[in-house]
Scaffold this motif. Sequence first.
Motif, PDB file in Angstrom:
ATOM      1  N   PHE A  19       0.841  -1.201   0.000  1.00 56.48           N
ATOM      2  CA  PHE A  19       0.000   0.000   0.000  1.00 56.48           C
ATOM      3  C   PHE A  19       0.877   1.252   0.000  1.00 56.48           C
ATOM      4  O   PHE A  19       1.662   1.472   0.921  1.00 56.48           O
ATOM      5  CB  PHE A  19      -0.914   0.007   1.229  1.00 56.48           C
ATOM      6  N   CYS A  20       0.743   2.048  -1.051  1.00 54.43           N
ATOM      7  CA  CYS A  20       1.578   3.251  -1.181  1.00 54.43           C
ATOM      8  C   CYS A  20       0.871   4.467  -0.593  1.00 54.43           C
ATOM      9  O   CYS A  20      -0.332   4.667  -0.791  1.00 54.43           O
ATOM     10  CB  CYS A  20       1.860   3.542  -2.652  1.00 54.43           C
ATOM     11  N   CYS A  21       1.650   5.271   0.107  1.00 53.94           N
ATOM     12  CA  CYS A  21       1.138   6.525   0.628  1.00 53.94           C
ATOM     13  C   CYS A  21       2.245   7.566   0.471  1.00 53.94           C
ATOM     14  O   CYS A  21       3.396   7.209   0.231  1.00 53.94           O
ATOM     15  CB  CYS A  21       0.739   6.378   2.097  1.00 53.94           C
ATOM     16  N   GLY A  22       1.892   8.821   0.599  1.00 50.99           N
ATOM     17  CA  GLY A  22       2.930   9.854   0.483  1.00 50.99           C
ATOM     18  C   GLY A  22       2.343  11.159   0.020  1.00 50.99           C
ATOM     19  O   GLY A  22       1.315  11.183  -0.654  1.00 50.99           O
ATOM     20  N   GLU A  23       3.028  12.229   0.397  1.00 51.30           N
ATOM     21  CA  GLU A  23       2.495  13.574   0.181  1.00 51.30           C
ATOM     22  C   GLU A  23       3.109  14.244  -1.039  1.00 51.30           C
ATOM     23  O   GLU A  23       4.226  13.927  -1.440  1.00 51.30           O
ATOM     24  CB  GLU A  23       2.748  14.434   1.420  1.00 51.30           C
ATOM     25  N   GLU A  24       2.384  15.208  -1.585  1.00 52.21           N
ATOM     26  CA  GLU A  24       2.998  16.020  -2.643  1.00 52.21           C
ATOM     27  C   GLU A  24       3.779  17.175  -2.007  1.00 52.21           C
ATOM     28  O   GLU A  24       3.673  17.426  -0.799  1.00 52.21           O
ATOM     29  CB  GLU A  24       1.951  16.503  -3.632  1.00 52.21           C
ATOM     30  N   LEU A  25       4.542  17.863  -2.852  1.00 52.59           N
ATOM     31  CA  LEU A  25       5.461  18.889  -2.345  1.00 52.59           C
ATOM     32  C   LEU A  25       4.754  19.995  -1.558  1.00 52.59           C
ATOM     33  O   LEU A  25       5.224  20.417  -0.504  1.00 52.59           O
ATOM     34  CB  LEU A  25       6.254  19.482  -3.522  1.00 52.59           C
ATOM     35  N   THR A  26       3.597  20.459  -2.064  1.00 52.60           N
ATOM     36  CA  THR A  26       2.912  21.576  -1.385  1.00 52.60           C
ATOM     37  C   THR A  26       2.545  21.193   0.051  1.00 52.60           C
ATOM     38  O   THR A  26       2.571  22.038   0.948  1.00 52.60           O
ATOM     39  CB  THR A  26       1.632  21.980  -2.149  1.00 52.60           C
TER      40      THR A  26
ATOM     41  N   PHE B  79      -1.426  14.171   6.560  1.00 53.46           N
ATOM     42  CA  PHE B  79      -1.869  13.728   5.237  1.00 53.46           C
ATOM     43  C   PHE B  79      -1.679  12.214   5.083  1.00 53.46           C
ATOM     44  O   PHE B  79      -2.598  11.492   4.684  1.00 53.46           O
ATOM     45  CB  PHE B  79      -1.087  14.488   4.155  1.00 53.46           C
ATOM     46  N   VAL B  80      -0.489  11.740   5.421  1.00 54.72           N
ATOM     47  CA  VAL B  80      -0.200  10.305   5.273  1.00 54.72           C
ATOM     48  C   VAL B  80      -1.079   9.508   6.242  1.00 54.72           C
ATOM     49  O   VAL B  80      -1.626   8.451   5.890  1.00 54.72           O
ATOM     50  CB  VAL B  80       1.304  10.033   5.503  1.00 54.72           C
ATOM     51  N   LYS B  81      -1.270  10.040   7.445  1.00 62.22           N
ATOM     52  CA  LYS B  81      -2.139   9.343   8.412  1.00 62.22           C
ATOM     53  C   LYS B  81      -3.546   9.182   7.828  1.00 62.22           C
ATOM     54  O   LYS B  81      -4.157   8.112   7.927  1.00 62.22           O
ATOM     55  CB  LYS B  81      -2.189  10.122   9.730  1.00 62.22           C
ATOM     56  N   SER B  82      -4.055  10.229   7.179  1.00 61.72           N
ATOM     57  CA  SER B  82      -5.432  10.129   6.649  1.00 61.72           C
ATOM     58  C   SER B  82      -5.492   9.095   5.519  1.00 61.72           C
ATOM     59  O   SER B  82      -6.492   8.390   5.376  1.00 61.72           O
ATOM     60  CB  SER B  82      -5.959  11.495   6.198  1.00 61.72           C
TER      61      SER B  82
ATOM     62  N   ILE C 212       5.613  12.082  -3.148  1.00 63.41           N
ATOM     63  CA  ILE C 212       5.372  12.266  -4.593  1.00 63.41           C
ATOM     64  C   ILE C 212       6.465  13.124  -5.224  1.00 63.41           C
ATOM     65  O   ILE C 212       6.872  12.891  -6.366  1.00 63.41           O
ATOM     66  CB  ILE C 212       3.975  12.882  -4.820  1.00 63.41           C
ATOM     67  N   TRP C 213       6.997  14.077  -4.453  1.00 65.90           N
ATOM     68  CA  TRP C 213       8.025  14.971  -4.983  1.00 65.90           C
ATOM     69  C   TRP C 213       9.335  14.231  -5.252  1.00 65.90           C
ATOM     70  O   TRP C 213      10.239  14.778  -5.884  1.00 65.90           O
ATOM     71  CB  TRP C 213       8.249  16.161  -4.026  1.00 65.90           C
ATOM     72  N   ALA C 214       9.425  13.001  -4.803  1.00 61.31           N
ATOM     73  CA  ALA C 214      10.669  12.238  -5.023  1.00 61.31           C
ATOM     74  C   ALA C 214      10.498  11.165  -6.093  1.00 61.31           C
ATOM     75  O   ALA C 214      11.469  10.510  -6.468  1.00 61.31           O
ATOM     76  CB  ALA C 214      11.124  11.603  -3.706  1.00 61.31           C
ATOM     77  N   ILE C 215       9.277  10.949  -6.576  1.00 58.08           N
ATOM     78  CA  ILE C 215       9.067   9.844  -7.526  1.00 58.08           C
ATOM     79  C   ILE C 215       9.452  10.259  -8.940  1.00 58.08           C
ATOM     80  O   ILE C 215       8.867  11.189  -9.506  1.00 58.08           O
ATOM     81  CB  ILE C 215       7.597   9.366  -7.499  1.00 58.08           C
TER      82      ILE C 215
END
Length: 246
Positions: free
Chosen positions: A121-128, A138-141, A165-168
């Motif tokens: 299961f992938c999770c992760g935030e965008e740069l903003t 964000f990741v918790k939600s 996401i900013w690292a993908i």
Amino acid sequence: MRKNIVAGNWKMNLSENDAVELAKEVAEIKVENAEIIIFPPAIFIPTISKLGLKLKIGAQNFYPKDKGAFTGEISITQLKDAGVSYVLVGHSERRTILKEDNEFLKDKVNAALEHDVKVVFCCGEELTIREKGTENEFVKSQLVESVFHLNADQLKNVTIAYEPIWAIGTGLTASKEQAEAMHLFIRETIANHYNQEVANSVSILYGGSCNPSNAKELFACPNVDGGLIGGAALKSADFSSIASSF
Ligand code: PEP
């Protein structure tokens, strides 16, 4: 204790011949302290599976219904028949480009586990979101809305992949401090919802421009249990070097 895992997400790349060659090369990688999974394009899965190689095969996508009028889609049972034992759920490309939301991802998690197929299961935030400093919430939600309805027994078949996401595919990698901080936060969040024993048993992978030169320091972090690798998984030498970085 939890497993180390190195998984290669081949995305929509390679010809059939190249995919078969790469799968054979990956199967030759000798690592004793990590499980290796490949996620080839779905169309190549039956061919690769029939090679009988010593590696786990996963699917990048599926539709969370057993059968029916879902033109163009593939079910978990069909993938399982083809040799799949893992699926990716929640990859940021499917969230953003294919508009898969947390509720739909919850259905996918349930469908996979009902058929005894393990979930990454992938999770992760965008740069903003990181710039605002709200990446933890964000990741918790994402976890609460798509994964935390599972009981502790079901969670044993889920691996988490934290992929900012900013690292993908950008060449930017989370620093080891950023990765460890988020992985620790994810583990604490699992411990608060379930318990510490359950949290300690869940493998949490890092994904986002992981490569042979940064894998060692990332995998040395106490809460990083391996990686989900995109670009660098397409070259067996790079993938092998990453898989040998524990
Ligand atoms: C991915 O797509 O899961 C990924 C981590 O890609 P990359 O390694 O190319 O950043």
